[in-house]
Enzyme design. Structure first.
Site, PDB file in Angstrom:
ATOM      1  N   ASP A  32      -0.489  -4.145   5.858  1.00 43.85           N
ATOM      2  CA  ASP A  32      -1.175  -3.684   7.062  1.00 43.85           C
ATOM      3  C   ASP A  32      -2.655  -4.039   6.955  1.00 43.85           C
ATOM      4  O   ASP A  32      -3.294  -3.792   5.929  1.00 43.85           O
ATOM      5  CB  ASP A  32      -1.029  -2.176   7.218  1.00 43.85           C
ATOM      6  CG  ASP A  32       0.412  -1.760   7.488  1.00 43.85           C
ATOM      7  OD1 ASP A  32       1.285  -2.646   7.563  1.00 43.85           O
ATOM      8  OD2 ASP A  32       0.657  -0.550   7.638  1.00 43.85           O
TER       9      ASP A  32
ATOM     10  N   ASP B 297       5.696   4.600   5.154  1.00 44.45           N
ATOM     11  CA  ASP B 297       6.636   3.643   5.759  1.00 44.45           C
ATOM     12  C   ASP B 297       6.785   2.371   4.922  1.00 44.45           C
ATOM     13  O   ASP B 297       7.591   1.499   5.249  1.00 44.45           O
ATOM     14  CB  ASP B 297       6.221   3.295   7.194  1.00 44.45           C
ATOM     15  CG  ASP B 297       4.822   2.709   7.312  1.00 44.45           C
ATOM     16  OD1 ASP B 297       3.915   3.197   6.611  1.00 44.45           O
ATOM     17  OD2 ASP B 297       4.635   1.772   8.113  1.00 44.45           O
ATOM     18  N   HIS B 298       6.048   2.302   3.815  1.00 49.81           N
ATOM     19  CA  HIS B 298       6.152   1.152   2.919  1.00 49.81           C
ATOM     20  C   HIS B 298       6.693   1.520   1.530  1.00 49.81           C
ATOM     21  O   HIS B 298       7.007   0.620   0.750  1.00 49.81           O
ATOM     22  CB  HIS B 298       4.789   0.472   2.768  1.00 49.81           C
ATOM     23  CG  HIS B 298       4.298  -0.148   4.039  1.00 49.81           C
ATOM     24  ND1 HIS B 298       4.319  -1.508   4.279  1.00 49.81           N
ATOM     25  CD2 HIS B 298       3.783   0.410   5.168  1.00 49.81           C
ATOM     26  CE1 HIS B 298       3.840  -1.753   5.495  1.00 49.81           C
ATOM     27  NE2 HIS B 298       3.505  -0.602   6.047  1.00 49.81           N
TER      28      HIS B 298
ATOM     29  N   HIS C 115      -7.507  -2.183   5.656  1.00 44.45           N
ATOM     30  CA  HIS C 115      -6.677  -1.151   6.253  1.00 44.45           C
ATOM     31  C   HIS C 115      -7.405   0.182   6.061  1.00 44.45           C
ATOM     32  O   HIS C 115      -8.561   0.206   5.620  1.00 44.45           O
ATOM     33  CB  HIS C 115      -5.297  -1.161   5.575  1.00 44.45           C
ATOM     34  CG  HIS C 115      -4.251  -0.361   6.292  1.00 44.45           C
ATOM     35  ND1 HIS C 115      -4.148  -0.322   7.668  1.00 44.45           N
ATOM     36  CD2 HIS C 115      -3.245   0.439   5.824  1.00 44.45           C
ATOM     37  CE1 HIS C 115      -3.139   0.452   8.003  1.00 44.45           C
ATOM     38  NE2 HIS C 115      -2.578   0.939   6.913  1.00 44.45           N
TER      39      HIS C 115
ATOM     40  N   HIS D 120       0.847  -1.191   0.000  1.00 43.18           N
ATOM     41  CA  HIS D 120       0.000   0.000   0.000  1.00 43.18           C
ATOM     42  C   HIS D 120       0.881   1.239   0.000  1.00 43.18           C
ATOM     43  O   HIS D 120       2.112   1.149   0.111  1.00 43.18           O
ATOM     44  CB  HIS D 120      -0.973  -0.014   1.176  1.00 43.18           C
ATOM     45  CG  HIS D 120      -0.334   0.041   2.532  1.00 43.18           C
ATOM     46  ND1 HIS D 120       0.495  -0.952   3.016  1.00 43.18           N
ATOM     47  CD2 HIS D 120      -0.410   0.980   3.525  1.00 43.18           C
ATOM     48  CE1 HIS D 120       0.890  -0.640   4.233  1.00 43.18           C
ATOM     49  NE2 HIS D 120       0.367   0.528   4.566  1.00 43.18           N
TER      50      HIS D 120
ATOM     51  N   HIS E 186       6.284  -5.963  11.359  1.00 47.82           N
ATOM     52  CA  HIS E 186       5.658  -4.643  11.507  1.00 47.82           C
ATOM     53  C   HIS E 186       5.338  -4.406  12.984  1.00 47.82           C
ATOM     54  O   HIS E 186       4.196  -4.179  13.378  1.00 47.82           O
ATOM     55  CB  HIS E 186       4.394  -4.578  10.633  1.00 47.82           C
ATOM     56  CG  HIS E 186       3.954  -3.182  10.303  1.00 47.82           C
ATOM     57  ND1 HIS E 186       3.073  -2.479  11.098  1.00 47.82           N
ATOM     58  CD2 HIS E 186       4.245  -2.360   9.262  1.00 47.82           C
ATOM     59  CE1 HIS E 186       2.834  -1.295  10.554  1.00 47.82           C
ATOM     60  NE2 HIS E 186       3.542  -1.196   9.431  1.00 47.82           N
TER      61      HIS E 186
END
Length: 316
Positions: free
Chosen positions: A213, A67-68, A142, A63, A271
């Site tokens: 997530d 942070d990804h 998410h 996604h 994570h």
């Protein structure tokens, strides 16, 4: 196949954990690396490993949270400086918007790449298939569109009974390889030797599920069905489960429930929130093991090997 975690934190980097990135090393299978997510400073993490960025063949983005993905432009740019004729073609898979973000960032910063990128806009269903692997995606639950990926290795050739083949007149050399790969061969005298006569049954390939997530949801269970390894986020623990639901995340216990209900073999928790200090990871495992027994917690640079149907932890 080996898994090496480049970043295992949640939301932002901490002293112990960088942001999300996972390398699946398929050296034996296809001589390349598949990357799952590319959080900030992923390329810095790579510098502490034996990974060669030019060997990265595919990047799967779950996604578009920073942070990804914030490490992706830097990695793509640095990969150009490596040059060489051995540069592996690169494909980026991700939710709608990934292509526009990458291209706009590269254009705005006047970054020139010396290799082409193929973009695949991920939707539910099969997103990649060749003669070795099939990758399936499902949208998870998410706060923005987020996907989980199921990577299935297709059945491998069965054992070749060399002595039996040679008794039938097959000489040492390439004909034996053809028989192992399922091909029938013709000898110099016209005799046909059938592969099925000199090989065992096909061997089952591995199944790895990498989840982005997500709240606890049925899609996670579906993607994880009978998987050899499930990699599941565990941003929170049972005591903070109310926060997990509010922010679209899962707890360690919920991850264990997914693995159990999917009849998976192993679970790797990933994570991890910075609220959990290094000495508290044992508690995360202990709590989750009340639901599902075969659990590991991933740390930055944790490495696992899947070989001969077994998972070995190379580096905790």
């Amino acid at each position: 196949m080996e898994l090496e975690f480049l970043g295992t934190g949640a939301g932002m980097p901490s002293k112990e954990r960088n942001t999300s990135s996972l390398a699946m090393k398929l050296y034996e299978e296809r001589g390349t690396i598949w990357l799952f997510d590319c959080g900030e400073a992923a390329q810095h993490q790579i510098l502490h490993t034996a990974i060669k960025p030019r060997k990265i063949e595919k990047v799967f983005i779950t996604h578009l949270h920073g942070d990804h993905i914030f490490g992706l432009p830097g990695l793509l740019s640095s990969r150009s400086f490596l040059g060489g004729e051995e540069q592996t073609p690169l494909t980026l898979y991700g939710p709608s918007g990934l292509k526009e973000w990458v291209q706009f960032t590269l254009e705005l910063t006047k970054t020139h790449l010396n290799y082409p990128i193929q973009y695949v806009d991920v939707k539910e269903g099969v997103i990649f298939e060749d003669d070795q692997f099939i990758v399936t995606a499902k949208e998870l639950e998410h706060v923005i569109p987020c996907y989980g990926y199921r990577i299935e290795q297709k059945p491998l050739p069965g054992e070749l009974y060399i002595e039996k083949a040679m008794k039938l007149g097959v000489p040492k050399g390439p004909l034996l390889g053809k028989l192992k790969n399922g091909e029938d061969v013709e000898l110099d005298d016209g005799t046909i030797v059938y592969s099925k006569e000199v090989t065992g049954p096909p061997k089952k390939g591995f199944v790895i599920t990498v989840l982005g997530d997500t709240r606890y949801c049925k899609q996670s269970i579906e993607l994880s069905q009978n998987a050899d390894i499930v990699i599941h986020e565990a941003t929170f623990d049972h005591a903070t489960s109310h926060l997990a639901k509010d922010y679209g995340h899962s707890t360690n216990v919920e991850a264990a429930k997914v693995a159990k209900e999917a009849n998976a073999k192993h679970l790797i928790l990933n994570h991890i929130s910075a609220r959990f200090l290094p000495h508290e990871t044992g508690k995360l495992i202990k709590e989750a093991k009340t639901i599902f027994p075969n659990i590991f917690v991933a740390n930055d640079f944790s490495a696992f090997q899947w070989k001969n149907g077994k998972l070995n932890e190379l580096h905790p």
